[in-house]
Scaffold this active site. Sequence first.
Site, PDB file in Angstrom:
ATOM      1  N   ASN A 398      47.861  10.365  42.821  1.00  0.00           N
ATOM      2  CA  ASN A 398      48.537  10.648  44.066  1.00  0.00           C
ATOM      3  C   ASN A 398      49.118   9.392  44.705  1.00  0.00           C
ATOM      4  O   ASN A 398      50.313   9.119  44.579  1.00  0.00           O
ATOM      5  CB  ASN A 398      47.569  11.359  45.019  1.00  0.00           C
ATOM      6  N   ASP A 399      48.267   8.594  45.321  1.00  0.00           N
ATOM      7  CA  ASP A 399      48.774   7.430  46.054  1.00  0.00           C
ATOM      8  C   ASP A 399      49.551   6.455  45.173  1.00  0.00           C
ATOM      9  O   ASP A 399      50.481   5.810  45.634  1.00  0.00           O
ATOM     10  CB  ASP A 399      47.611   6.686  46.713  1.00  0.00           C
ATOM     11  N   VAL A 400      49.169   6.374  43.891  1.00  0.00           N
ATOM     12  CA  VAL A 400      49.785   5.373  43.020  1.00  0.00           C
ATOM     13  C   VAL A 400      51.217   5.740  42.628  1.00  0.00           C
ATOM     14  O   VAL A 400      51.901   4.958  41.986  1.00  0.00           O
ATOM     15  CB  VAL A 400      48.954   5.143  41.745  1.00  0.00           C
TER      16      VAL A 400
END
Lengths: 473, 99
Positions: A398-400
């Site tokens: 997700n965040d990456v």
Amino acid sequence: MPGLLPENVATLAIDFSYLLVAFLFIMGLKAMSSPVTARRGIVVAGIGMLIGTLMSFLYPGMGNFALMLAAIAIGGGLAWWSGRIVAMTDMPQMIALYNGMGGGAAAAIAAVELLRMTSVPADGAVHHGPVVTALAAAGAFIGVVSFSGSLIAFGKLQGLIKRSFRFAGQQAANLLIAAATLALGGWIVVSGHPTLEMVIGFFGLALLLGVTMTLPIGGADMPVVISLYNAFTGLAVAFEGFVLENAAMIIAGIVVGSAGTLLTQLMAKAMNRSLGNVLFSGFGEGPAAEASGVTGALKPIEPSDAGVMMAFAQKVLVVPGYGMAVAQAQHKVWELCQLLIDKGVMVRFAIHPVAGRMPGHMNVLLAEAGVPYDLISDLDEINAEFETADVALVIGANDVVNPVARTDKSSPIYGMPILNADKSRNVLVIKRGQGAGFSGIENHLFYLDNTRMVYGDAQKVAAELIHAVKAAG
Amino acid sequence: MEGVIALYIVMLAAFTGYEVIARVPVILHTPLMSGSNFVHGIVLVGAMVALGRADTLLEQVIGFVGVVLGAGNAVGGYVVTERMLEMFKASGRKKKESA
């Protein structure tokens, strides 16, 4: 007590064996820094450890051999068993646990030395000079902090400790405990004849410091902290090596201390965090970022259609995240990729430095599923390739892959290097539900025009994709 | 051991540790951390000496705990590192399309 060999012969043999041990350790670590030779590296280092341990039985003036063998059997046996059964996903906390044990062992050595000083009569000869005492105390301090800190890190990653304990003035309190510990340690050194109470108080305070230092640190930052404690333990071992005049301990300890420090910095850098930041502030302490300026909608797609899309692609880049590992989907995903490769699709795994729970963890998880490491590329190698990719398959990450990191200065992840999945022609996101990611930040990638969401458990979805790719002929 | 000689050892060992790790790829960070964790398991040797020379009951107890912990560090560190590294395999294909 007589040793097993004449004293001078034994000492000479031990000294030379330790030279060999140091050589094997350094060669082993060197080999471990390349994937081709890494396996050989740990075996070489292991042989060194075996030689060092066996030769140490020859030390002149030793007794308690039965106790020693029993202790090795207990500690080694339990560690062997736990190391064998632990799941690859739980590797970070096991490393923390074993590291803590090393710190504890160094502290135990120091404890024996310092306690021996308490029993010397006040008018008798001082057991150790001030320099050696200071080294013993310093090793004890670092070792104990590493011990209790590592245990807390283990507890947090294992899910035994769920809360992050934070309160106002916490850092001041930690500083106070650290100062008190150091003052007591200084007193022990200066006095030369510490009392039992002083030694107990010193160890107690250091134990407390490790706990209070580690408790406020969030799970995401824990790998960096474990790596730091790893370097700490190395230093503690080296200090106790001075006390015991043991060259193998000094060399191995310092090598690990310096390598561990560098590794800690590399990890912190890969996570876009400074070490000070990790130790002295919790992640996302500020108010959670608002989902600012999300446009578009989440567009779901059926696994069957997604499978067809990949079957006719030329280049597919897979972006795995911890979500994939949690769903134990890596085997199915690799099966899917093998199918695609057989169809002539070029497949690569793109690994973000913080994919998984610590840098490099995702590579281990993929390797477990049988993915060859030359199909796995890290961020710098692969990022330019997204522009020419037909499909970026994001699984449980997700965040990456959140483009916000490039654009939104107010976002907590702003500035973190990300995988440019949004640049590829099509983005497929396999995701369990519609919630936000680990950091609670809305992911703009999911709302892009070229993004399709495949909802469901990663393992099940991967199975359906395999089915679809097979059906696509 | 001569104090100055010991300092030489420290300095050289520190450089060695730094250089050995300096160019390690990210994919090996976790195994390497585990591997260096294993290497400081040599503390077992010191704990053995501490226990071997222990006279009082208290010293024996602490020494015993030290050896248990040290052995755990060494053996556990070895087992998990070996398990991780064992899995790293090349595909055997020619790396014709290396980036």
